[in-house]
Write a protein that holds these residues in place. Structure first.
Motif, PDB file in Angstrom:
ATOM      1  N   SER A  71      44.913  44.128  44.562  1.00  0.00           N
ATOM      2  CA  SER A  71      44.528  43.957  43.334  1.00  0.00           C
ATOM      3  C   SER A  71      43.485  42.836  43.145  1.00  0.00           C
ATOM      4  O   SER A  71      43.386  41.812  43.684  1.00  0.00           O
ATOM      5  N   PRO A  72      42.480  43.372  42.472  1.00  0.00           N
ATOM      6  CA  PRO A  72      42.164  44.500  41.546  1.00  0.00           C
ATOM      7  C   PRO A  72      41.935  45.772  42.613  1.00  0.00           C
ATOM      8  O   PRO A  72      41.445  45.635  43.759  1.00  0.00           O
ATOM      9  N   SER A  73      42.303  46.951  42.183  1.00  0.00           N
ATOM     10  CA  SER A  73      42.114  47.987  42.876  1.00  0.00           C
ATOM     11  C   SER A  73      40.756  48.480  43.040  1.00  0.00           C
ATOM     12  O   SER A  73      40.400  49.424  43.838  1.00  0.00           O
ATOM     13  N   SER A  74      40.113  48.105  42.017  1.00  0.00           N
ATOM     14  CA  SER A  74      38.543  48.668  41.947  1.00  0.00           C
ATOM     15  C   SER A  74      37.808  47.979  43.084  1.00  0.00           C
ATOM     16  O   SER A  74      38.173  47.169  43.775  1.00  0.00           O
ATOM     17  N   GLU A  75      36.543  48.207  43.120  1.00  0.00           N
ATOM     18  CA  GLU A  75      35.354  47.617  43.929  1.00  0.00           C
ATOM     19  C   GLU A  75      35.555  46.238  43.960  1.00  0.00           C
ATOM     20  O   GLU A  75      35.888  45.359  42.919  1.00  0.00           O
ATOM     21  N   ILE A  76      35.776  45.635  45.166  1.00  0.00           N
ATOM     22  CA  ILE A  76      35.709  44.164  45.451  1.00  0.00           C
ATOM     23  C   ILE A  76      34.221  43.399  45.492  1.00  0.00           C
ATOM     24  O   ILE A  76      33.409  43.818  46.374  1.00  0.00           O
ATOM     25  N   VAL A  77      33.732  42.412  44.719  1.00  0.00           N
ATOM     26  CA  VAL A  77      32.604  41.848  45.052  1.00  0.00           C
ATOM     27  C   VAL A  77      32.655  40.352  45.188  1.00  0.00           C
ATOM     28  O   VAL A  77      33.787  39.916  44.812  1.00  0.00           O
ATOM     29  N   GLU A  78      31.876  40.036  46.202  1.00  0.00           N
ATOM     30  CA  GLU A  78      31.998  38.912  46.628  1.00  0.00           C
ATOM     31  C   GLU A  78      32.195  37.678  45.396  1.00  0.00           C
ATOM     32  O   GLU A  78      31.356  37.720  44.280  1.00  0.00           O
ATOM     33  N   GLY A  79      32.970  36.453  45.627  1.00  0.00           N
ATOM     34  CA  GLY A  79      33.324  35.748  44.487  1.00  0.00           C
ATOM     35  C   GLY A  79      34.492  35.966  43.958  1.00  0.00           C
ATOM     36  O   GLY A  79      35.125  35.105  43.175  1.00  0.00           O
ATOM     37  N   ASP A  80      34.926  37.220  43.802  1.00  0.00           N
ATOM     38  CA  ASP A  80      36.155  37.512  43.279  1.00  0.00           C
ATOM     39  C   ASP A  80      37.418  37.000  43.785  1.00  0.00           C
ATOM     40  O   ASP A  80      37.414  36.629  45.045  1.00  0.00           O
ATOM     41  N   SER A  81      38.344  37.038  42.992  1.00  0.00           N
ATOM     42  CA  SER A  81      39.898  36.682  43.537  1.00  0.00           C
ATOM     43  C   SER A  81      40.752  38.058  43.843  1.00  0.00           C
ATOM     44  O   SER A  81      40.499  38.628  42.979  1.00  0.00           O
ATOM     45  N   VAL A  82      41.031  38.064  44.907  1.00  0.00           N
ATOM     46  CA  VAL A  82      41.812  39.160  45.455  1.00  0.00           C
ATOM     47  C   VAL A  82      43.093  38.824  45.917  1.00  0.00           C
ATOM     48  O   VAL A  82      43.360  37.724  46.386  1.00  0.00           O
ATOM     49  N   ALA A  83      44.182  39.715  45.572  1.00  0.00           N
ATOM     50  CA  ALA A  83      45.529  39.495  46.027  1.00  0.00           C
ATOM     51  C   ALA A  83      46.158  40.675  46.596  1.00  0.00           C
ATOM     52  O   ALA A  83      45.850  41.934  46.279  1.00  0.00           O
ATOM     53  N   LEU A  84      46.477  40.463  47.925  1.00  0.00           N
ATOM     54  CA  LEU A  84      46.957  41.706  48.516  1.00  0.00           C
ATOM     55  C   LEU A  84      48.784  41.511  48.595  1.00  0.00           C
ATOM     56  O   LEU A  84      49.335  40.228  48.823  1.00  0.00           O
ATOM     57  N   SER A  85      49.094  42.559  47.894  1.00  0.00           N
ATOM     58  CA  SER A  85      50.853  42.332  47.878  1.00  0.00           C
ATOM     59  C   SER A  85      51.504  43.244  48.891  1.00  0.00           C
ATOM     60  O   SER A  85      51.115  44.460  48.767  1.00  0.00           O
ATOM     61  N   CYS A  86      52.639  42.710  49.451  1.00  0.00           N
ATOM     62  CA  CYS A  86      53.265  43.576  50.415  1.00  0.00           C
ATOM     63  C   CYS A  86      54.556  44.187  49.801  1.00  0.00           C
ATOM     64  O   CYS A  86      55.250  43.338  49.277  1.00  0.00           O
ATOM     65  N   SER A  87      54.570  45.305  49.485  1.00  0.00           N
ATOM     66  CA  SER A  87      55.857  45.882  48.905  1.00  0.00           C
ATOM     67  C   SER A  87      56.777  46.496  50.057  1.00  0.00           C
ATOM     68  O   SER A  87      56.097  47.318  51.106  1.00  0.00           O
ATOM     69  N   SER A  88      57.981  46.055  49.818  1.00  0.00           N
ATOM     70  CA  SER A  88      58.848  46.531  51.019  1.00  0.00           C
ATOM     71  C   SER A  88      60.303  46.609  50.450  1.00  0.00           C
ATOM     72  O   SER A  88      60.810  45.959  49.563  1.00  0.00           O
TER      73      SER A  88
END
Ligand SMILES: *[C@@H]1O[C@H](CO)[C@@H](O)[C@H](O)[C@H]1NC(C)=O
Ligand SMILES: *[C@@H]1O[C@H](CO)[C@@H](O)[C@H](O)[C@H]1NC(C)=O
Ligand SMILES: *[C@@H]1O[C@H](CO)[C@@H](O)[C@H](O)[C@H]1NC(C)=O
Ligand SMILES: *[C@@H]1O[C@H](CO)[C@@H](O)[C@H](O)[C@H]1NC(C)=O
Ligand SMILES: *[C@@H]1O[C@H](CO)[C@@H](O)[C@H](O)[C@H]1NC(C)=O
Ligand SMILES: *[C@@H]1O[C@H](CO)[C@@H](O)[C@H](O)[C@H]1NC(C)=O
Length: 395
Positions: free
Chosen positions: A227-244
């Motif tokens: 997240s976000p699922s769209s293009e990631i640009v330098e400076g963005d905050s990105v979260a990877l979540s693991c679903s299990s």
């Protein structure tokens, strides 16, 4: 002086009297103990006899047989009047039905009859004892997928009525095969079998409280959501979540290209940079097993940086020659290059390299959808024939 007679002999003796005088004072109950389910109807089957020549004036059921106290007629008690139904008669049948039984009904019940002759009354001891039970589901607290599980529908006493047990999971009736009468057997328990189980008796309103069956299983279907699922640009905050999906919940570890980088369900990167590009995966693990997710690739976009011009060869050329300028830059996606001559507004060329034929200051500008950057200018000097002569003259 008392005479002791062995029970079998006593029975024979009583039978003899009964046969001889066709009309012994007696009350016989079909069951002396009745175990009934809460809120059900109880039938107390009963017959009575009395010597010929008597007329029955009154028949009733009572709760007490205290000597010297006239026992109360239960049908006149407001607790019972609505629920008690005499099904018998005034000759020999003294059967009664008590409906909607509650714990308060747990006591002795006696049949009493009164004849037309003074003091010729009879109370049928030892009476009927009523026990009212509820149902409880007995289930193992936690089981592991694949286990064989047995649930039992328990009552505090053995129910007098033989009834069929029915089972509910999350209030839905089940059709699974029953092992024994009051048991539900789950041969190889699946995680879908987890839930709240209750039991009941067919044609009875009472339903037991629910028991929770907790089915443990190793992690499955582990995957990463970015997240976000769209293009990631330098400076963005990105979260990877693991679903299990697992029980108990899994512990999550994160790996970037095989190297452990963190733990917890969410791996977040604030102010992301191109250094964070790479392949990520999570691993979920509980005591029953572990599972890796597929890898996800983070491709971080950034505007051109480190834009510079290099010269293939010498920046000093002779008139009629050319020099090749090469523009290099770092960007994602790759940049488009435009060439400019200083103090000239429109581009003089495009592409990675540029052939300069004239003297001047040249620079390149790299741009992609995330931004642009220009290089420092390089100076190309052209030695004209005359210049070169005058130079050599001065030199
Ligand atoms: C019988 O029931 C009456 C009225 O409910 C009560 O007062 C009495 O104590 C009971 N007798 C016995 C022996 O339980
Ligand atoms: C007594 O009456 C009940 C209800 O009418 C009946 O079901 C039962 O069979 C009778 N019992 C006997 C012994 O006749
Ligand atoms: C008791 O039974 C009656 C029907 O016989 C039903 O309407 C009622 O809901 C039941 N009460 C309880 C507490 O189960
Ligand atoms: C983000 O990182 C860059 C360098 O990677 C830094 O120059 C910038 O100040 C950072 N921004 C924030 C908001 O931390
Ligand atoms: C640089 O110059 C040499 C010969 O002088 C040539 O072979 C080479 O292709 C040039 N490089 C570029 C990128 O134009
Ligand atoms: C470009 O213009 C500036 C002033 O606008 C001037 O100072 C400079 O010398 C010029 N450069 C060239 C290469 O003509």
């Amino acid at each position: 002086m008392s005479i002791r007679i062995a029970p079998p002999l006593l029975l024979i003796f009583l039978l003899m009297i009964h046969n001889a005088f066709s009309g012994y004072w007696s009350v016989n109950y079909r069951h002396s103990h009745i175990c009934a389910l809460k809120n059900s109807s109880v039938i107390m089957s009963c017959t009575y006899t009395y010597p010929t020549g008597y007329q029955i004036m009154k028949v009733f059921w009572t709760n007490g047989s205290v000597k010297g106290v006239e026992p109360p007629d239960l049908s006149e008690d407001t607790e019972y009047s609505q629920r008690l139904q005499y099904l018998g008669d005034k000759q020999k049948n003294c059967t009664i039905r008590l409906s909607h039984v509650t714990q308060k009904d747990e006591h002795m019940y006696y049949f009493r009859f009164i004849t037309d002759k003074p003091d010729k009354k009879w109370i049928g001891v030892p009476g009927v004892s009523l026990t009212v039970t509820d149902l409880q589901v007995e289930a193992p607290e936690r089981v592991t997928e694949g286990d064989s599980v047995r649930l039992t529908c328990k009552s505090s006493c053995a129910l007098t009525d033989r009834a069929t047990f029915i089972w509910y999971r999350n209030s839905q009736p089940l059709t699974e095969r029953r092992d024994r009468n009051n048991q539900l057997l789950l041969q190889s328990v699946r995680r879908e079998d987890a839930g709240r189980y209750s039991c009941a008796l067919q044609e009875h309103t009472y339903i037991s409280p629910a028991a929770h069956l907790n089915v443990m299983y190793p992690p499955k279907e582990t995957f990463v959501v970015v997240s976000p699922s769209s293009e990631i640009v330098e400076g963005d905050s990105v979260a990877l979540s693991c679903s299990s999906d697992s029980n108990p919940p899994a512990e999550i570890s994160w790996f970037k290209g095989g190297t452990f980088v963190g733990s917890g369900r969410i791996y977040s990167i604030s102010n992301i940079s191109s250094d964070h590009s790479g392949e990520y995966k999570c691993k979920s693990r509980n005591k029953h097993g572990e599972k890796n997710s597929d890898t996800v690739t983070l491709n971080i976009m950034y505007p051109p940086k480190s834009v510079s011009v290099s010269i293939n060869g010498s920046a000093e050329i002779v008139e009629g020659d050319s020099v090749t300028l090469i523009c290099s830059s770092d960007s994602n996606p790759p940049a488009e290059i435009s060439w400019f001559k200083e103090n000239q507004s429109s581009a003089v060329g495009s592409g990675q390299s540029f052939s300069a034929l004239q003297r001047g200051c040249f620079y390149c500008e790299a741009h992609n959808q995330h931004g642009s950057q220009r290089s420092d200018a390089v100076t190309v000097t052209v030695h004209g024939v005359y210049h070169s002569q005058s130079h050599s003259a001065t030199g």
